[in-house]
Design a protein around this motif. Sequence first.
Motif, PDB file in Angstrom:
ATOM      1  N   ASP A   1      12.121  14.018   3.714  1.00 16.21           N
ATOM      2  CA  ASP A   1      12.871  12.885   3.147  1.00 16.21           C
ATOM      3  C   ASP A   1      13.957  13.384   2.197  1.00 16.21           C
ATOM      4  O   ASP A   1      15.094  12.896   2.207  1.00 16.21           O
TER       5      ASP A   1
ATOM      6  N   TYR B   1      15.728  10.295  10.846  1.00 14.14           N
ATOM      7  CA  TYR B   1      15.469  11.726  10.682  1.00 14.14           C
ATOM      8  C   TYR B   1      15.235  12.423  12.030  1.00 14.14           C
ATOM      9  O   TYR B   1      15.797  13.486  12.295  1.00 14.14           O
TER      10      TYR B   1
ATOM     11  N   ARG C   1      17.883  12.919   2.748  1.00 13.55           N
ATOM     12  CA  ARG C   1      18.637  12.163   1.737  1.00 13.55           C
ATOM     13  C   ARG C   1      19.783  13.007   1.179  1.00 13.55           C
ATOM     14  O   ARG C   1      20.914  12.552   1.059  1.00 13.55           O
TER      15      ARG C   1
END
Length: 475
Positions: A221, A259, A225
């Motif tokens: 993550d 993702y 990000r």
Amino acid sequence: MPHEAISVFEIFKIGVGPSSSHTLGPWRAAQRFIESLYKQERLFQIQTIRVLLYGSLAKSGKGHGTDIAVQLGLIGADPVTIPVDSIDARIADILAMKKLILHGLHEIDFNPQEDIEFLVTESLPFHPNALTFLASFNDGSLIAETFYSVGGGFVVKEGEETIGQNAIQLPFPIDKADDLLHWCRTTGMSISEVVMENENCWRTEEETRVGLLNIWQVMKDCTYRGCHTKGMLPGGLNVTRRAADLNKKLLGDLTYNNYDEWLEAIRSGGNDFKYTLDWVSCFALAVNEENASFGRVVTAPTNGAAGVIPAVLHYYVCFCNGNIDEKILQFLLTAAETGSIFKKGATLSAAMGGCQAEIGVSSAMAAAGLTEALGGSQRQALMAAEIAMEHHLGLTCDPIGGLVQIPCIERNTMGAIKAITASQLALQSTPDFAKVSLDTVIKTMWDTAKDMSFKYKETSEGGLAVHIPISLPEC
Ligand code: SF4
């Protein structure tokens, strides 16, 4: 001789940037202090609190958000669960109201500008990262408790003889790389299997697997990000984030919605050397730009070095067909044990050992993990860790303005590349012919740490930190 037992979840911790020793450790110390008073049923008698920051915490604590961390710890916020985008507002609120709601329950007057003192000329002898909490109570009594943030988010309270979860007797006690090798030889198990057997003393194997895959999820993550967030980093150095632009440049017109599709897009570009190199840098930049922005990261083994392991893992996943849970677990277990051996034999604290203790250790951890995941032997994995550290020996810590930005962010790209090179070298070598063992390089690192001038131990009083004024735009 007693063996210190350190779990994989003490080496890999979910937290908030930018620094494990200057942010996460003080945060945990504040939580411990206030929780202990709550358990003693003294919370509601507290009238005032003051916090004294010593040594390296005083010298580079402003840039590392140490004052922010202790306030968040005192109000009972947890670094694992706090929504990171709420931090600025909560801190601004405390400053504006001059009030602190201790443990989320008891309000006192508190002016962070006066009640948190940066004692830049004072140090405590046990460790350069020290902080003392002073509380006064409505019956006129006072208490003072001192904590030391000893690196990687580990905290020791003054008077404590042990740290971590080391009251436990492990089936395979390990202090040195030689101990680990001994257990591998006598059992026939891989490094990750030995480590998993030890972890089984703390929780079930299934719980360890779920926990480690959650660590990997947080790394994924954070990387994703960071690869999609533009802008300027906080702190006044005016550093522009680069990962998002590099991500865009490398992917061109390719589109993706999440993702997994992003990974496929990366893989579709092939594995040309320069393309691969750019991606490893991009992954590392992304994580450390998130870290510098008070984002959620995995301490691995520190926050300043949080990008190395996610970058090498993403290299493995994208360019070595390694997107397999079993392999990710092997990587993380082997890497964690390597970090644990460095902690026992040397230090994970830049305030004690300079950047060799952060980027150097993370590179060695990643090298060992990658080597096992790629099918290397136990000795090749330890050889890879040795090579990675050998070429970080003496690396100093001199962050400009006390911010974990320059040289820290780029340094993660270097640590990741060295880890990959060290792993390849070990995989192409016969460990019998190695002249330097992992234990020898750890001892050398510790000797070097002891010889290193304090200026290069996270004080921002030497190196780049004194040559680049913070008022300059990005260099
Ligand atoms: S220079 Fe290295 S050790 Fe120092 S803060 Fe940056 S990453 Fe951490």
